[in-house]
Scaffold this motif. Sequence first.
Motif, mmCIF file in Angstrom:
data_model
loop_
_atom_site.group_PDB
_atom_site.id
_atom_site.type_symbol
_atom_site.label_atom_id
_atom_site.label_comp_id
_atom_site.label_asym_id
_atom_site.label_seq_id
_atom_site.Cartn_x
_atom_site.Cartn_y
_atom_site.Cartn_z
ATOM 1 N N LYS A 258 2.720 15.039 -0.745
ATOM 2 C CA LYS A 258 3.767 14.578 0.150
ATOM 3 C C LYS A 258 5.086 15.089 -0.391
ATOM 4 O O LYS A 258 5.206 15.369 -1.575
ATOM 5 C CB LYS A 258 3.763 13.052 0.219
ATOM 6 N N LYS A 259 6.074 15.153 0.481
ATOM 7 C CA LYS A 259 7.401 15.552 0.018
ATOM 8 C C LYS A 259 7.875 14.615 -1.089
ATOM 9 O O LYS A 259 7.300 13.558 -1.304
ATOM 10 C CB LYS A 259 8.387 15.526 1.191
ATOM 11 N N ASP A 260 8.902 14.996 -1.782
ATOM 12 C CA ASP A 260 9.465 14.161 -2.832
ATOM 13 C C ASP A 260 9.790 12.791 -2.249
ATOM 14 O O ASP A 260 10.496 12.680 -1.253
ATOM 15 C CB ASP A 260 10.726 14.812 -3.409
ATOM 16 N N SER A 261 9.277 11.766 -2.868
ATOM 17 C CA SER A 261 9.373 10.433 -2.287
ATOM 18 C C SER A 261 10.249 9.480 -3.087
ATOM 19 O O SER A 261 10.129 8.279 -2.926
ATOM 20 C CB SER A 261 7.968 9.834 -2.177
ATOM 21 N N ALA A 262 11.106 9.972 -3.945
ATOM 22 C CA ALA A 262 11.907 9.095 -4.800
ATOM 23 C C ALA A 262 12.691 8.072 -3.986
ATOM 24 O O ALA A 262 12.688 6.875 -4.297
ATOM 25 C CB ALA A 262 12.847 9.911 -5.677
ATOM 26 N N GLU A 263 13.339 8.526 -2.930
ATOM 27 C CA GLU A 263 14.136 7.606 -2.104
ATOM 28 C C GLU A 263 13.233 6.606 -1.378
ATOM 29 O O GLU A 263 13.539 5.419 -1.307
ATOM 30 C CB GLU A 263 14.959 8.398 -1.096
ATOM 31 N N LEU B 36 10.205 5.648 -2.315
ATOM 32 C CA LEU B 36 9.641 4.752 -3.323
ATOM 33 C C LEU B 36 10.631 3.646 -3.661
ATOM 34 O O LEU B 36 10.269 2.465 -3.688
ATOM 35 C CB LEU B 36 9.256 5.529 -4.580
ATOM 36 N N GLU B 37 11.869 4.013 -3.883
ATOM 37 C CA GLU B 37 12.911 3.023 -4.188
ATOM 38 C C GLU B 37 13.028 2.008 -3.050
ATOM 39 O O GLU B 37 13.091 0.799 -3.284
ATOM 40 C CB GLU B 37 14.238 3.742 -4.410
ATOM 41 N N HIS B 38 13.042 2.505 -1.818
ATOM 42 C CA HIS B 38 13.151 1.632 -0.646
ATOM 43 C C HIS B 38 11.957 0.678 -0.565
ATOM 44 O O HIS B 38 12.126 -0.530 -0.355
ATOM 45 C CB HIS B 38 13.246 2.482 0.624
ATOM 46 N N VAL C 210 4.018 6.067 -5.231
ATOM 47 C CA VAL C 210 3.855 6.285 -6.673
ATOM 48 C C VAL C 210 2.950 7.490 -6.905
ATOM 49 O O VAL C 210 3.229 8.334 -7.770
ATOM 50 C CB VAL C 210 3.310 5.022 -7.373
ATOM 51 N N MET C 211 1.871 7.587 -6.130
ATOM 52 C CA MET C 211 0.994 8.754 -6.251
ATOM 53 C C MET C 211 1.765 10.039 -5.962
ATOM 54 O O MET C 211 1.600 11.037 -6.666
ATOM 55 C CB MET C 211 -0.202 8.621 -5.301
ATOM 56 N N SER C 212 2.605 10.017 -4.946
ATOM 57 C CA SER C 212 3.424 11.186 -4.621
ATOM 58 C C SER C 212 4.382 11.498 -5.765
ATOM 59 O O SER C 212 4.571 12.658 -6.144
ATOM 60 C CB SER C 212 4.186 10.945 -3.322
ATOM 61 N N HIS C 213 4.973 10.454 -6.312
ATOM 62 C CA HIS C 213 5.883 10.610 -7.450
ATOM 63 C C HIS C 213 5.175 11.272 -8.627
ATOM 64 O O HIS C 213 5.763 12.098 -9.338
ATOM 65 C CB HIS C 213 6.435 9.233 -7.841
ATOM 66 N N GLY D 45 0.814 -1.203 0.000
ATOM 67 C CA GLY D 45 0.000 0.000 0.000
ATOM 68 C C GLY D 45 0.850 1.256 0.000
ATOM 69 O O GLY D 45 0.520 2.248 -0.666
ATOM 70 N N LEU D 46 1.949 1.216 0.730
ATOM 71 C CA LEU D 46 2.850 2.372 0.762
ATOM 72 C C LEU D 46 3.514 2.605 -0.594
ATOM 73 O O LEU D 46 3.795 3.753 -0.962
ATOM 74 C CB LEU D 46 3.888 2.208 1.867
ATOM 75 N N VAL D 47 3.745 1.537 -1.349
ATOM 76 C CA VAL D 47 4.252 1.711 -2.716
ATOM 77 C C VAL D 47 3.240 2.519 -3.509
ATOM 78 O O VAL D 47 3.600 3.462 -4.231
ATOM 79 C CB VAL D 47 4.542 0.358 -3.405
ATOM 80 N N GLY D 48 1.970 2.175 -3.364
ATOM 81 C CA GLY D 48 0.933 2.914 -4.075
ATOM 82 C C GLY D 48 0.941 4.387 -3.722
ATOM 83 O O GLY D 48 0.869 5.259 -4.607
ATOM 84 N N ARG D 49 1.023 4.694 -2.452
ATOM 85 C CA ARG D 49 1.059 6.092 -2.025
ATOM 86 C C ARG D 49 2.310 6.791 -2.543
ATOM 87 O O ARG D 49 2.268 7.952 -2.951
ATOM 88 C CB ARG D 49 0.994 6.192 -0.495
#
Length: 106
Positions: A61-66, A68-70, A52-55, A46-50
Amino acid sequence: MSNDNFNEIIKRSLHIREKYHQLETRGNGSEWTLEEDALAYLTDAGLVGRNVMSHQKTWLKKDSAEELEHKLAENIWWLIVLADRTGVDIKEALNTFLTKTENIFQ
């Protein structure tokens, strides 16, 4: 990725899970059950989904690239752990899935 690399990833994943089992036993008196592992995986999925939405800038949400990768990597780790705990050979299962899916498009 070579088969040797995938074998090493599986080995490292299961070693890390064993370390978490030790922490769970110290902290809770027992290791997480298979069901608890599955719920933890679903939470991370579910957190991956969130993330990706942030991405995609559709979730504020703040930039979530790191992150999302994690979380993507953590989800792969959980799938390896769940496969091991249920007796599924993840390498064989993935190969079978890929072959069946490739054959659909031939």
